[in-house]
Design an enzyme around this catalytic site. Structure first.
Site, short mmCIF file in Angstrom:
data_model
loop_
_atom_site.label_atom_id
_atom_site.label_comp_id
_atom_site.label_asym_id
_atom_site.label_seq_id
_atom_site.Cartn_x
_atom_site.Cartn_y
_atom_site.Cartn_z
CB THR A 16 -0.93 -0.01 1.23
OG1 THR A 16 -1.81 -1.12 1.10
CG2 THR A 16 -1.76 1.25 1.34
CB THR A 88 0.76 -4.22 6.17
OG1 THR A 88 -0.50 -4.10 5.50
CG2 THR A 88 1.43 -2.87 6.26
CG ASP A 89 -2.43 -7.77 3.26
OD1 ASP A 89 -2.71 -7.00 4.19
OD2 ASP A 89 -3.09 -7.84 2.21
N1 ASP Z 1 -2.95 -5.44 0.90
C1 ASP Z 1 -1.79 -4.59 1.07
C2 ASP Z 1 -0.52 -5.38 0.86
O1 ASP Z 1 -0.14 -6.16 1.72
C3 ASP Z 1 -1.81 -3.99 2.39
C4 ASP Z 1 -0.62 -3.15 2.68
O2 ASP Z 1 0.31 -3.01 1.93
O3 ASP Z 1 -0.65 -2.61 3.73
O4 ASP Z 1 0.12 -5.16 -0.14
#
Ligand code: ASP
Length: 325
Positions: A16, A88-89
């Site tokens: 993200t 973050t995932d």
């Molecule tokens: N869905 C995203 C990912 O992991 C969430 C993020 O980056 O925070 O790429």
């Protein structure tokens, strides 16, 4: 704060923090590396940027983690600190893979963001600045890969994503090992704890197929026989201290591949306490291995690494039970 070392390496991998709404697509996609404007605060520090791939967290595989490990080791000697931006995932899985495999004591921090660059009060620039300052801080050296998010500093072994949307998205038992805040005259980095010493494993490959099954009330083992037939190893997110419904006990007893029992509970160890059919003590007797404090997806990463080293079932059990991770 002591004088900053002169070079920071920022490795962008997507997530993200690199995402924006895609005008032709269904929603957000990783597009461009996060802007480094917040890093002008670092003054004289030279910044090198690398972008081995630009992927959302759910597209990251162990092969990408291994690519990152190689890149970090190439950069480490020249860098005063290394920051990795990541979705973050799956950030905690990459952090834990690096924790298990990296042979460098360079200051190293993974971070990301919950809000994309075009959102009001995006958290990316602040997290990136904090991560850079922590990575370059002399007290960070030798602590292994850390995760910095919302000002908290986490150990790769225990950190986990705890919220789907909050900017305080990371936590995990027993909590942060440090904190960064912006004081009146610069960053204030405080550590409260040191991560335990970590091993350095060098797997020959990361292609072992390890699947995770999730336990629930009334599970009769649906999906288990198929998974046990096609996989090289299994992890079960079991109940409580690592217990399962009775139907799983004979299935596990006849499985030849390693079966690791983690817990779907969010904190605490897996222990062989209960002796009813499917209780943790009976699973251990049937050959299953307890994941200790690792959550199921980190236990999977460790199992992939150990299978990539060619370890057999009892050697794998020794690593998990001896806490060598
Ligand atoms: N869905 C995203 C990912 O992991 C969430 C993020 O980056 O925070 O790429």
């Amino acid at each position: 704060m002591d004088a900053l070392p002169s070079r920071l390496t920022v490795i962008h991998t997507g997530g993200t923090i690199a995402s924006r709404p895609d005008p032709h697509g269904a929603g957000l996609t990783p597009q461009q590396a996060p802007l480094l404007s917040g890093l002008s605060l670092l003054g004289e520090v030279k910044i090198s940027e690398l972008q081995p791939f630009n992927l959302p967290g759910p597209h990251i595989t162990p092969a990408h983690m291994e690519t990152l490990r190689g890149l970090i080791e190439q950069q480490a000697a020249e860098s005063g600190g290394i920051v990795i931006t990541h979705g973050t995932d799956t950030l905690e899985e990459t952090a834990f893979y690096l924790h298990l495999t990296l042979a460098t004591s360079a200051g190293m921090v993974l971070t990301g963001s919950m809000r994309h660059a075009e959102e009001i009060s995006g958290d990316g620039p602040g997290n990136l600045r904090d991560a850079a300052q922590v990575a370059l801080h002399p007290a960070t050296r030798g602590r292994g890969p850390l995760v910095v998010f919302g000002g908290d500093i986490y150990d790769a072994r225990t950190v986990t994503k705890v919220h789907t949307t909050s900017v305080d998205a990371f936590g995990g038992y027993p909590g942060p090992i440090g904190r960064i805040d912006q004081g009146a005259s610069g960053p204030e980095v405080h550590y409260f704890a040191r991560p335990e010493p970590r091993p350095v494993y060098r797997p020959e490959h990361v292609s072992a197929r390890v699947e995770i099954l999730y336990a629930y009330a009334g599970w009769r083992g649906e999906g288990y026989p198929e998974a046990a037939t096609r996989a090289d190893g299994l992890v079960i997110a079991a109940l409580g201290t690592g217990n399962l419904p009775p139907e799983l006990l004979p299935l596990i007893a006849e499985t030849s591949i390693p079966v690791v029992i983690a817990t779907r509970t969010h904190a605490g160890p897996v222990l062989p306490i209960y002796g009813y059919p499917g209780g943790g003590a009976t699973l251990r007797r049937a050959g299953a291995v307890a994941a200790s404090f690792l959550n199921a997806h980190k236990a999977r990463i460790l199992l992939i690494v150990l299978l990539g080293l060619g370890l057999n079932k009892s050697e794998i059990a020794e690593v998990f039970e001896g806490g060598a991770f």
